[in-house]
Design an enzyme around this catalytic site. Structure first.
Site, PDB file in Angstrom:
ATOM      1  N   ALA A 159       0.872  -1.168   0.000  1.00 48.02           N
ATOM      2  CA  ALA A 159       0.000   0.000   0.000  1.00 48.02           C
ATOM      3  C   ALA A 159       0.912   1.222   0.000  1.00 48.02           C
ATOM      4  O   ALA A 159       2.075   1.140   0.432  1.00 48.02           O
ATOM      5  CB  ALA A 159      -0.884  -0.014   1.230  1.00 48.02           C
ATOM      6  N   GLY A 203       0.689  -4.976   0.998  1.00 46.17           N
ATOM      7  CA  GLY A 203      -0.522  -5.052   0.189  1.00 46.17           C
ATOM      8  C   GLY A 203      -0.327  -5.827  -1.114  1.00 46.17           C
ATOM      9  O   GLY A 203      -1.292  -6.361  -1.676  1.00 46.17           O
ATOM     10  N   GLU A 231      -0.657  -9.379  -0.206  1.00 49.44           N
ATOM     11  CA  GLU A 231      -2.089  -9.567   0.072  1.00 49.44           C
ATOM     12  C   GLU A 231      -2.899  -9.650  -1.227  1.00 49.44           C
ATOM     13  O   GLU A 231      -3.868 -10.402  -1.320  1.00 49.44           O
ATOM     14  CB  GLU A 231      -2.592  -8.418   0.963  1.00 49.44           C
ATOM     15  CG  GLU A 231      -1.996  -8.479   2.362  1.00 49.44           C
ATOM     16  CD  GLU A 231      -2.304  -7.246   3.197  1.00 49.44           C
ATOM     17  OE1 GLU A 231      -1.868  -6.143   2.806  1.00 49.44           O
ATOM     18  OE2 GLU A 231      -2.988  -7.381   4.221  1.00 49.44           O
ATOM     19  N   GLU A 233       4.564  -5.012   7.553  1.00 49.83           N
ATOM     20  CA  GLU A 233       3.811  -3.933   8.212  1.00 49.83           C
ATOM     21  C   GLU A 233       4.260  -3.648   9.636  1.00 49.83           C
ATOM     22  O   GLU A 233       4.278  -2.496  10.071  1.00 49.83           O
ATOM     23  CB  GLU A 233       2.306  -4.257   8.204  1.00 49.83           C
ATOM     24  CG  GLU A 233       1.647  -4.124   6.839  1.00 49.83           C
ATOM     25  CD  GLU A 233       1.788  -5.369   5.958  1.00 49.83           C
ATOM     26  OE1 GLU A 233       2.554  -6.293   6.331  1.00 49.83           O
ATOM     27  OE2 GLU A 233       1.135  -5.410   4.912  1.00 49.83           O
TER      28      GLU A 233
END
Ligand code: DAK
Length: 266
Positions: free
Chosen positions: A71, A116, A119, A139
């Protein structure tokens, strides 16, 4: 056969080759990091793909040296708890739409699949990796938890111990290690990745479409049970990490390209 079709938007490129769709995350200047705008465009494209009854298989990949490097840290760095929660809900909507496609989805992981990005790959039904690919859920080193479903999909995909180690350490795994953990089903030479993905997609697309879709649906029953409630729990937990001193310091350090201080637990 070369892919046909045209780019719908800049950051998301979609092409078709017969019954196969190829979706490319295309923001190479930021290693394909996912920001809100890209997330909206991805959702829009997935909606178009879901309605296309000619498609029998989808390949997702990234342009340049990354699949997706996470992200967008710059965008996330200043989010309030409430904004981070809303960002997570938006992410879940898009990622769940990918999983809800009735055709099989292959992630062709060409490079960095971090945070992300890992993910996003987890939303695919099959993952194959270039030997250059790297996987991580880093993260916790940024003061937050995975927020696009990683805490839920990783434990459903690999062993509990490997998922815990991957998320708690935040360390980077090679493509070979990802294969050994069962995160990807095969590792191929970098230059052969898209050819291999196309071969795999073609083999799937040559089978009976109704049977392939029914098989996917049947195999996902256990995986999907409780997933939505579990993602909601994840969203509440990660938003509790925002506005902490550790989150502000670690993300601020990435944005300003300065060294991180020690975490203080506040
Ligand atoms: N976000 C924003 N920009 C990024 C980025 C990212 N994740 N990753 C790379 N970039 C940008 C870099 O800032 C750089 O931009 P410029 O300086 O050129 O403007 C450009 O991409 C090229 O990157 P580098 O110069 O750093 O390239 P290198 O080859 O030297 O290094 C690297 C590659 C992948 C090792 C490095 O870029 C890196 O460490 N990137 C960050 C990787 C990372 O930590 N990713 C995980 C992000 S955390 C949530 C939802 C989701 C999530 C969490 C919560 N909620 C809803 C709240 C998910 C979190 C994550 O994904």
């Amino acid at each position: 056969m070369p892919p046909k079709g045209k780019a719908l938007q800049n950051t998301i490129v979609f092409e078709k080759s017969g019954h196969i769709g190829i979706l490319t995350i295309n923001r190479p200047e930021a290693l394909n990091a996912i920001n809100s705008d890209l997330l909206d465009k991805l959702f829009e494209q997935i909606t178009v793909i879901a309605a296309d009854k000619e498609l029998r298989c989808l390949i997702m990949t990234g342009s340049g040296k990354a699949f997706v490097a996470g992200a967008d840290i710059g965008e996330m760095s200043g989010l309030s708890r409430e904004q981070s929660y809303q960002f997570g809900i938006k992410g879940h909507k898009t990622f769940c739409a990918i999983e809800a496609l009735d055709i099989p989805v292959i992630a062709a992981v060409n490079g960095y699949a971090l945070g992300g990005g890992c993910e996003l790959a987890l939303c695919a039904d099959i993952r194959i990796a270039s030997e250059r690919a790297k996987f991580a859920q880093p993260e916790v080193s940024l003061g937050i938890t995975p927020g696009f479903g990683g805490t839920q999909r990783l434990v459903r995909t690999i062993s509990q111990a490997n998922a815990m180690e991957m998320i708690m350490t935040g360390r980077t795994y090679s493509a070979q290690e990802a294969f050994e953990m069962g995160l990807v089903s095969r590792v191929v030479p970098g230059d052969a990745l898209m050819d291999e993905a196309m071969k795999l997609a073609s083999a799937i697309a040559a089978n009976a479409p109704v049977a392939v879709r029914a098989s996917k649906k049947a195999m996902r029953i256990k995986y999907d049970r409780f997933l939505h409630a579990d993602l909601e729990a994840e969203a509440r937990l990660f938003s509790s990490c925002f506005e902490t001193e550790d989150q502000r310091m670690a993300m601020g350090a990435f944005v300003s390209k300065s060294p991180k201080s020690e975490f203080i637990g506040k």
